[in-house]
Design an enzyme around this catalytic site. Structure first.
Site, PDB file in Angstrom:
ATOM      1  N   GLY A 216      -8.962   3.083  -2.001  1.00  0.00           N
ATOM      2  CA  GLY A 216      -9.931   3.195  -0.911  1.00  0.00           C
ATOM      3  C   GLY A 216     -10.901   4.333  -1.182  1.00  0.00           C
ATOM      4  O   GLY A 216     -12.097   4.238  -0.893  1.00  0.00           O
ATOM      5  N   THR A 217     -10.382   5.391  -1.752  1.00  0.00           N
ATOM      6  CA  THR A 217     -11.228   6.543  -2.096  1.00  0.00           C
ATOM      7  C   THR A 217     -12.343   6.128  -3.045  1.00  0.00           C
ATOM      8  O   THR A 217     -13.513   6.494  -2.857  1.00  0.00           O
ATOM      9  CB  THR A 217     -10.357   7.641  -2.764  1.00  0.00           C
ATOM     10  OG1 THR A 217      -9.358   8.055  -1.826  1.00  0.00           O
ATOM     11  CG2 THR A 217     -11.191   8.832  -3.191  1.00  0.00           C
TER      12      THR A 217
ATOM     13  N   CYS B  33      -2.958  14.990   2.723  1.00  0.00           N
ATOM     14  CA  CYS B  33      -3.868  15.331   1.640  1.00  0.00           C
ATOM     15  C   CYS B  33      -3.023  15.717   0.438  1.00  0.00           C
ATOM     16  O   CYS B  33      -1.819  15.906   0.546  1.00  0.00           O
ATOM     17  CB  CYS B  33      -4.822  16.446   2.033  1.00  0.00           C
ATOM     18  SG  CYS B  33      -3.969  17.912   2.556  1.00  0.00           S
TER      19      CYS B  33
ATOM     20  N   ASN C  75      -8.510   7.866  10.816  1.00  0.00           N
ATOM     21  CA  ASN C  75      -7.154   7.969  10.280  1.00  0.00           C
ATOM     22  C   ASN C  75      -6.284   8.984  11.010  1.00  0.00           C
ATOM     23  O   ASN C  75      -5.073   8.927  10.908  1.00  0.00           O
ATOM     24  CB  ASN C  75      -7.195   8.310   8.788  1.00  0.00           C
ATOM     25  CG  ASN C  75      -8.146   9.437   8.464  1.00  0.00           C
ATOM     26  OD1 ASN C  75      -9.340   9.354   8.760  1.00  0.00           O
ATOM     27  ND2 ASN C  75      -7.634  10.493   7.884  1.00  0.00           N
TER      28      ASN C  75
ATOM     29  N   THR D  48     -10.389  -2.678 -16.913  1.00  0.00           N
ATOM     30  CA  THR D  48      -9.539  -3.869 -16.869  1.00  0.00           C
ATOM     31  C   THR D  48      -8.876  -3.998 -15.502  1.00  0.00           C
ATOM     32  O   THR D  48      -8.369  -3.014 -14.964  1.00  0.00           O
ATOM     33  CB  THR D  48      -8.466  -3.778 -17.977  1.00  0.00           C
ATOM     34  OG1 THR D  48      -9.133  -3.663 -19.229  1.00  0.00           O
ATOM     35  CG2 THR D  48      -7.572  -5.004 -17.980  1.00  0.00           C
TER      36      THR D  48
HETATM   37  N1  PLP Z   1     -10.241   6.202   4.119  1.00  0.00           N
HETATM   38  C1  PLP Z   1      -9.348   6.371   5.086  1.00  0.00           C
HETATM   39  C2  PLP Z   1      -9.786   6.250   6.507  1.00  0.00           C
HETATM   40  C3  PLP Z   1      -8.014   6.648   4.788  1.00  0.00           C
HETATM   41  O1  PLP Z   1      -7.130   6.834   5.767  1.00  0.00           O
HETATM   42  C4  PLP Z   1      -7.649   6.751   3.432  1.00  0.00           C
HETATM   43  C5  PLP Z   1      -6.253   7.105   3.061  1.00  0.00           C
HETATM   44  O2  PLP Z   1      -5.604   7.883   3.724  1.00  0.00           O
HETATM   45  C6  PLP Z   1      -8.620   6.541   2.454  1.00  0.00           C
HETATM   46  C7  PLP Z   1      -9.907   6.271   2.830  1.00  0.00           C
HETATM   47  C8  PLP Z   1      -8.287   6.627   0.999  1.00  0.00           C
HETATM   48  O3  PLP Z   1      -7.638   5.479   0.565  1.00  0.00           O
HETATM   49  P1  PLP Z   1      -6.737   5.548  -0.771  1.00  0.00           P
HETATM   50  O4  PLP Z   1      -5.462   6.228  -0.370  1.00  0.00           O
HETATM   51  O5  PLP Z   1      -6.527   4.111  -1.154  1.00  0.00           O
HETATM   52  O6  PLP Z   1      -7.496   6.307  -1.775  1.00  0.00           O
END
Ligand code: PLP
Length: 374
Positions: free
Chosen positions: A70-71, A318, A142, A230
Site C-alpha cells: 500500500g505504501t 510504525c 487508520n 517481476t
Molecule cells: N495506508 C494506510 C491507511 C494504512 O493503514 C497502511 C498500513 O498501515 C498503509 C497505507 C501502508 O500499507 P502497507 O502496509 O501495505 O505498506
C-alpha cells in the site's frame, strides 16, 4: 486465550488466500513476462487476478497496477503524478505517512480536519488553486476510522483546482466500505492485500485511463511501463482471492462487527471513568474502536493488556514501534495529555464475542491498576 484486536495493523490470512498462493509457490512458478507455457500460465493467473481486483474496485483491468505494498501505491500516486505534471500536492492532515511524507517531501500543503477527523471543506477550498495537480484524501483513517465523503471533496477540487487529480488511500476502507462506489469519482485508489486477509507485500494502485504517471521503478516495463519488476504471482493470486471474499462477505461482516464494536466501546465508556471516544461513531468504519483514557500511558497499558491476552495498539503501527504523539489525534484537536492514553482496538472479520468479552474483562482492571500504581 488471546483476543487479536489489531486488524488495522494487519489481518490473519484467509485460508482460501493461502490456498490460492500455493500452486504458484510450487509447480506454477513461471515468470509472467516470459513466452513459454509456464510463463503464459503465470500471466494468465495475473490477468485473472487483475480482473477480480478491478471488479472489486470498480475500474477496468488495465487500470490496476500491482505494487509491492500500500505504501508503494501511495508513493506512486503522489510522486508519479507530481513528477509528470509538476505543480503542488495537497493532502489531509490525517493521512497515513505513506501519503503525508511524499506530500511533505514535495513541499506540498496539508488541510485541516474537524474534531471528528472530517476534512474541513472550507480549508480545502483555501488550500487549492490552479497550480495544484494532485489532492489526496484517505477514504477511511487508520487510527480513528473516520470515513470521508469523497463526493463532497471531489466537488471542491473540481471547482478550485480543475487540473488536479484526486487520489484516495482506501487501504483501511476496503474491508468495510464499497470502495468501487465510494471512490467512483477519484482518479487514483490505493489498496493493500494484508489488510483484507491477503499476504503482506502486495498492493495495487488504480490509475484511471488518462492519468499520467511517472513510474517509480524502471526496468523491464511490467504493468504497462508503470511499475517494473517481476510480478509476485502467488501474492497477486492470493490478493485477488482476498478481494473476492471481502467484497462477497462485506455487508454481513459490517453489520456483525459494528455490533461487536459498539458493545466494546460502550462497555469501556461505562466501565472506565475519564474515557473519551475519539471521533464520531456515526462516521467511522465498523472495525474501529478508539478511545483516549485519561491518566494512563498507552505503552504501559498495552504491556498489561498483552500480558492478559489482548493485542491492541496505541496509534498506527510504525517501523520502530515507537509511540510518537499521533498527528491524527493532534489534528483532531485532542490534547497531548489525553492523546497519551490513546488505545486503538481494531476488529476484523474473524473477531467474535469472546474477543470483546476478554477485552472488557481485562482493560478496566488494567486501567485501574495503572491509575493506582502509576
Ligand atoms: N495506508 C494506510 C491507511 C494504512 O493503514 C497502511 C498500513 O498501515 C498503509 C497505507 C501502508 O500499507 P502497507 O502496509 O501495505 O505498506
Amino acid at each position: 486465550m488471546t483476543a487479536y484486536l489489531d486488524h488495522a495493523a494487519t489481518t490473519p490470512m484467509r485460508p482460501e488466500a493461502v490456498e490460492a498462493m500455493l500452486p504458484f509457490l510450487r509447480d506454477r512458478f513461471g515468470n509472467p513476462s516470459g513466452a513459454h507455457a509456464l510463463a503464459r500460465d503465470a500471466r494468465l493467473a495475473v490477468d485473472e487476478a487483475r480482473d477480480i481486483v478491478a471488479d472489486g474496485l470498480g475500474c477496468r483491468p488495465a487500470e490496476v497496477i500491482f505494487t509491492g505494498s500500500g505504501t508503494e501505491a501511495d508513493n506512486l500516486a503522489i510522486f508519479g503524478v507530481q513528477r509528470r505534471a509538476g505543480g503542488t500536492a495537497v493532502c489531509s492532515a490525517i493521512e497515513h505517512h505513506a501519503v503525508l511524507h511524499p506530500v511533505e517531501h514535495l513541499g506540498g500543503r496539508t488541510v485541516a480536519v474537524d474534531g471528528r477527523g472530517l476534512v474541513d471543506l472550507d480549508a480545502l477550498a483555501t488550500a487549492l488553486n490552479e497550480s495544484v495537480t494532485i489532492v489526496s484524501v484517505m477514504l477511511a483513517n487508520n487510527e480513528v476510522g473516520t470515513i470521508q465523503s469523497l463526493a463532497a471533496i471531489r466537488g471542491v477540487v473540481a471547482e478550485r483546482a480543475p487540473k488536479a487529480v484526486l487520489h484516495t488511500d482506501a487501504v483501511q476502507a476496503m474491508p468495510w466500505i464499497d470502495v468501487a462506489e465510494a471512490a467512483s469519482q477519484t482518479e487514483l485508489i490505493s489498496v493493500s492485500a494484508h489488510k483484507i486477509g491477503g499476504p503482506k507485500g502486495v498492493g495495487a494502485l488504480v490509475a484511471r485511463a488518462g492519468v499520467e504517471l511517472e513510474p517509480l521503478l524502471l526496468g523491464g516495463g511490467q504493468e504497462h511501463e508503470r511499475r517494473s519488476g517481476t510480478h509476485d504471482v502467488a501474492g497477486i493470486a492470493a490478493f485477488a482471492e482476498a478481494v473476492r471474499l471481502t467484497v462477497q462477505e462485506r455487508a454481513t461482516t459490517v453489520e456483525r462487527v459494528a455490533a461487536l464494536r459498539d458493545r466494546l466501546v460502550d462497555g469501556l465508556l461505562a466501565a472506565i471513568p475519564g474515557t473519551v471516544e475519539s471521533g464520531d461513531r456515526r462516521c467511522k468504519i465498523a472495525g474501529n474502536a478508539h478511545v483516549c483514557i485519561a491518566g494512563v500511558e498507552s505503552e504501559a497499558l498495552l504491556f498489561l493488556l498483552e500480558r492478559d491476552g489482548v493485542l491492541a495498539s496505541a496509534a498506527s503501527s510504525c517501523a520502530s514501534g515507537a509511540q510518537d504523539p499521533s498527528h491524527v489525534l493532534a489534528a483532531m484537536g485532542i490534547g497531548r495529555d489525553l492523546a497519551r492514553g490513546s488505545l486503538r482496538l481494531s476488529l476484523g472479520p474473524p473477531t467474535v464475542e469472546a474477543d470483546v468479552d476478554l477485552a472488557l474483562a481485562v482493560i478496566p482492571s488494567a486501567v485501574e491498576h495503572l491509575r493506582a500504581h502509576g
